[in-house]
Design a protein around this motif. Structure first.
Motif, PDB file in Angstrom:
ATOM      1  N   VAL A   1      45.046  29.578 -31.024  1.00  0.00           N
ATOM      2  CA  VAL A   1      47.032  30.003 -31.261  1.00  0.00           C
ATOM      3  C   VAL A   1      47.083  30.674 -32.512  1.00  0.00           C
ATOM      4  N   GLU A   2      46.223  29.685 -33.348  1.00  0.00           N
ATOM      5  CA  GLU A   2      46.732  30.072 -34.659  1.00  0.00           C
ATOM      6  C   GLU A   2      46.011  30.821 -35.714  1.00  0.00           C
ATOM      7  N   GLU A   3      44.527  31.498 -34.636  1.00  0.00           N
ATOM      8  CA  GLU A   3      43.713  32.717 -34.548  1.00  0.00           C
ATOM      9  C   GLU A   3      44.307  33.185 -34.665  1.00  0.00           C
ATOM     10  N   LEU A   4      44.742  33.254 -32.546  1.00  0.00           N
ATOM     11  CA  LEU A   4      45.640  34.817 -32.589  1.00  0.00           C
ATOM     12  C   LEU A   4      46.785  35.274 -32.990  1.00  0.00           C
ATOM     13  N   THR A   5      47.543  34.301 -33.253  1.00  0.00           N
ATOM     14  CA  THR A   5      49.136  34.091 -34.180  1.00  0.00           C
ATOM     15  C   THR A   5      48.999  34.466 -35.127  1.00  0.00           C
ATOM     16  N   GLU A   6      48.106  34.208 -36.270  1.00  0.00           N
ATOM     17  CA  GLU A   6      47.883  34.155 -37.414  1.00  0.00           C
ATOM     18  C   GLU A   6      49.150  33.205 -38.349  1.00  0.00           C
ATOM     19  N   GLU A   7      49.608  32.310 -37.831  1.00  0.00           N
ATOM     20  CA  GLU A   7      50.414  30.922 -37.953  1.00  0.00           C
ATOM     21  C   GLU A   7      50.064  30.305 -38.246  1.00  0.00           C
ATOM     22  N   ARG A   8      50.454  28.280 -38.875  1.00  0.00           N
ATOM     23  CA  ARG A   8      49.525  27.635 -38.559  1.00  0.00           C
ATOM     24  C   ARG A   8      50.627  26.602 -38.160  1.00  0.00           C
ATOM     25  N   ILE A   9      49.814  25.977 -37.305  1.00  0.00           N
ATOM     26  CA  ILE A   9      51.177  25.054 -36.343  1.00  0.00           C
ATOM     27  C   ILE A   9      51.434  23.670 -37.290  1.00  0.00           C
ATOM     28  N   THR A  10      52.850  23.960 -37.439  1.00  0.00           N
ATOM     29  CA  THR A  10      53.299  22.244 -38.893  1.00  0.00           C
ATOM     30  C   THR A  10      53.746  21.329 -37.261  1.00  0.00           C
ATOM     31  N   THR A  11      53.912  21.389 -35.763  1.00  0.00           N
ATOM     32  CA  THR A  11      54.895  20.427 -35.241  1.00  0.00           C
ATOM     33  C   THR A  11      54.127  21.084 -33.774  1.00  0.00           C
ATOM     34  N   ILE A  12      54.675  19.784 -32.879  1.00  0.00           N
ATOM     35  CA  ILE A  12      54.093  19.967 -31.780  1.00  0.00           C
ATOM     36  C   ILE A  12      54.745  19.441 -30.503  1.00  0.00           C
ATOM     37  N   SER A  13      55.167  19.804 -29.774  1.00  0.00           N
ATOM     38  CA  SER A  13      56.101  19.029 -29.016  1.00  0.00           C
ATOM     39  C   SER A  13      55.894  19.383 -27.202  1.00  0.00           C
ATOM     40  N   THR A  14      56.105  19.443 -25.883  1.00  0.00           N
ATOM     41  CA  THR A  14      54.914  19.254 -24.653  1.00  0.00           C
ATOM     42  C   THR A  14      56.281  19.948 -23.969  1.00  0.00           C
ATOM     43  N   ASP A  15      55.430  21.383 -23.525  1.00  0.00           N
ATOM     44  CA  ASP A  15      56.161  21.987 -22.917  1.00  0.00           C
ATOM     45  C   ASP A  15      56.987  21.213 -20.748  1.00  0.00           C
ATOM     46  N   GLY A  16      57.393  21.308 -20.007  1.00  0.00           N
ATOM     47  CA  GLY A  16      57.651  21.157 -18.862  1.00  0.00           C
ATOM     48  C   GLY A  16      56.705  21.172 -18.128  1.00  0.00           C
ATOM     49  N   CYS A  17      55.325  21.808 -18.218  1.00  0.00           N
ATOM     50  CA  CYS A  17      54.125  21.337 -17.103  1.00  0.00           C
ATOM     51  C   CYS A  17      53.294  19.903 -17.763  1.00  0.00           C
ATOM     52  N   GLY A  18      54.295  19.513 -19.183  1.00  0.00           N
ATOM     53  CA  GLY A  18      52.923  18.642 -19.894  1.00  0.00           C
ATOM     54  C   GLY A  18      52.281  19.406 -20.796  1.00  0.00           C
ATOM     55  N   THR A  19      51.620  20.095 -20.716  1.00  0.00           N
ATOM     56  CA  THR A  19      50.469  20.967 -21.989  1.00  0.00           C
ATOM     57  C   THR A  19      51.589  21.211 -23.384  1.00  0.00           C
ATOM     58  N   GLN A  20      50.697  20.917 -24.194  1.00  0.00           N
ATOM     59  CA  GLN A  20      51.499  20.996 -25.476  1.00  0.00           C
ATOM     60  C   GLN A  20      51.984  22.792 -25.770  1.00  0.00           C
ATOM     61  N   VAL A  21      53.203  22.465 -26.619  1.00  0.00           N
ATOM     62  CA  VAL A  21      54.127  23.625 -27.197  1.00  0.00           C
ATOM     63  C   VAL A  21      53.970  23.981 -28.212  1.00  0.00           C
ATOM     64  N   TYR A  22      53.856  25.020 -28.754  1.00  0.00           N
ATOM     65  CA  TYR A  22      53.893  24.756 -30.124  1.00  0.00           C
ATOM     66  C   TYR A  22      54.992  25.684 -30.749  1.00  0.00           C
ATOM     67  N   PRO A  23      55.898  25.322 -31.611  1.00  0.00           N
ATOM     68  CA  PRO A  23      57.201  26.320 -32.585  1.00  0.00           C
ATOM     69  C   PRO A  23      56.691  27.241 -33.220  1.00  0.00           C
ATOM     70  N   MET A  24      56.887  28.841 -32.861  1.00  0.00           N
ATOM     71  CA  MET A  24      56.509  30.061 -33.704  1.00  0.00           C
ATOM     72  C   MET A  24      57.321  30.571 -34.955  1.00  0.00           C
ATOM     73  N   THR A  25      57.903  31.813 -34.891  1.00  0.00           N
ATOM     74  CA  THR A  25      58.168  33.316 -35.275  1.00  0.00           C
ATOM     75  C   THR A  25      57.964  34.261 -34.806  1.00  0.00           C
ATOM     76  N   LEU A  26      58.919  34.691 -34.721  1.00  0.00           N
ATOM     77  CA  LEU A  26      59.365  35.589 -33.303  1.00  0.00           C
ATOM     78  C   LEU A  26      57.196  36.873 -33.718  1.00  0.00           C
ATOM     79  N   ALA A  27      57.728  36.894 -34.885  1.00  0.00           N
ATOM     80  CA  ALA A  27      56.358  37.829 -35.015  1.00  0.00           C
ATOM     81  C   ALA A  27      54.884  37.487 -35.221  1.00  0.00           C
ATOM     82  N   ALA A  28      54.744  35.836 -35.198  1.00  0.00           N
ATOM     83  CA  ALA A  28      53.422  35.420 -34.863  1.00  0.00           C
ATOM     84  C   ALA A  28      53.299  35.356 -33.286  1.00  0.00           C
ATOM     85  N   LEU A  29      54.309  35.597 -32.459  1.00  0.00           N
ATOM     86  CA  LEU A  29      53.977  35.925 -31.222  1.00  0.00           C
ATOM     87  C   LEU A  29      53.692  37.334 -30.759  1.00  0.00           C
TER      88      LEU A  29
END
Length: 333
Positions: free
Chosen positions: A185-213
């Protein structure tokens, strides 16, 4: 301090940051009145990744939610796991829970020698309205296979099996899977992940800018066909009905726009990549699902110009009903 100012200050303190500076994106009318306004932020990038249109807050970070799934699918393929195009499309999907969706997810498990009981996602009824009604009419109940993320979880489990990793705790933050997904995800979005939470299904989810997505989806859409990114894009294009479902707007968008790679996410997220490398990402402030597509279509049409497919216009707005008859409209501002 006024009550509204106090509420804003409290929300900002709770979030640990300033509130995003969203702007009005979509309006809903009823009769001659403007009934509701959906605020949000959006970005449209050109094939070089430069900003064409920026609406709202471009510095704030948002959880992409299920829009991360196609990026996760790249990590799955780069691990060396062999999947069919249908299985890849479902790994990138928030599917409607139709029998075909559930069967493809089950096939991913079977091919890897895994059991249904090894799935770690949450249980749910089918996400699609028609699919849920049919499921309940047949006596169905909430299951992990029917839940909209089962294709992703089946593929993640198969990835673990392929790599010789434990499958019992594959959702743990300390599991090798977590690091593998973050790296891609960091490679494809070219943005460093600074914090992590959990999505509704249980996998990790990371905040990012819209440009990164948007950058991540651009790389999928323009990738060479023999790369993991290209294979994910080709699978989603070949089977848009698996990425969402019949009657779902993401499926219809990919059918309408040749070469588009599109994925939505809960809480008002939409991302689209086009084969020329242009891309967009949208966040609706209040999380409203109904407001994603009008602003997405407006941005796409502004970029495609005379090349905008007629079929895309059907997704640009939807009627507000009164007594079963159209009396207003949901449209991008």
């Amino acid at each position: 301090m006024t009550p509204s100012a106090a509420a804003s200050a409290g929300l900002a303190q709770c979030a640990g940051a300033e509130l995003p500076q969203h702007v009005p994106l979509v309006s809903a009318s009823r009769g001659e009145m403007l009934e509701s306004i959906h605020y949000g932020s959006a970005v449209l990038l050109d094939p070089q990744g430069e900003v064409i249109t920026a609406l709202g807050d471009q510095q704030a970070r948002f959880y992409p939610r299920s829009a991360l799934k196609p990026l996760f699918a790249v990590a799955i393929l780069r691990s060396g796991l062999e999947l069919s195009q249908e299985q890849i499309a479902l790994a990138a999907a928030s599917h409607s829970g139709a029998p075909r969706h559930q069967e493809v997810a089950h096939s991913t498990l079977r091919d890897a020698g895994l059991e249904l009981a090894e799935l770690g996602n949450s249980t749910d009824l089918p996400y699609g309205v028609a699919e849920r009604a049919s499921w309940l009419a047949d006596g169905g109940s909430a299951t992990q296979l029917a839940q909209n993320c089962s294709g992703k979880h089946a593929a993640l489990l198969a990835m673990c099996k392929h790599n010789g990793w434990a499958t019992e705790n594959y959702l743990a933050a300390s599991h090798p899977l977590a690091a593998a997904l973050r790296e891609i995800v960091e490679e494809l979005t070219e943005e460093r992940i600074t914090t992590i939470s959990t999505d509704g299904c249980g996998t990790q989810v990371y905040p990012m800018t819209l440009a990164a997505l948007a950058r991540g989806f651009a790389k999928l859409a323009k990738a060479a066909p023999d790369t993991a990114e290209g294979r994910v894009a080709a699978s989603m294009r070949a089977y848009p009905e698996l990425v969402a479902g019949e009657g779902r707007d993401v499926t219809e968008l990919m059918r309408a726009v040749p070469g588009a790679v599109a994925k939505d996410g809960f809480e008002g997220i939409q991302a689209v990549g086009l084969p020329d490398g242009s891309s967009l990402a949208v966040k609706i402030s209040d999380g409203s699902d109904r407001a994603r597509m009008p602003i997405t279509v407006k941005l796409l049409a502004s970029h495609l110009g005379d090349q905008t497919p007629t079929a895309l216009e059907d997704l640009a707005s939807s009627p507000a009903l009164g007594g079963g008859e159209p009396v207003g409209e949901l449209t991008a501002l």
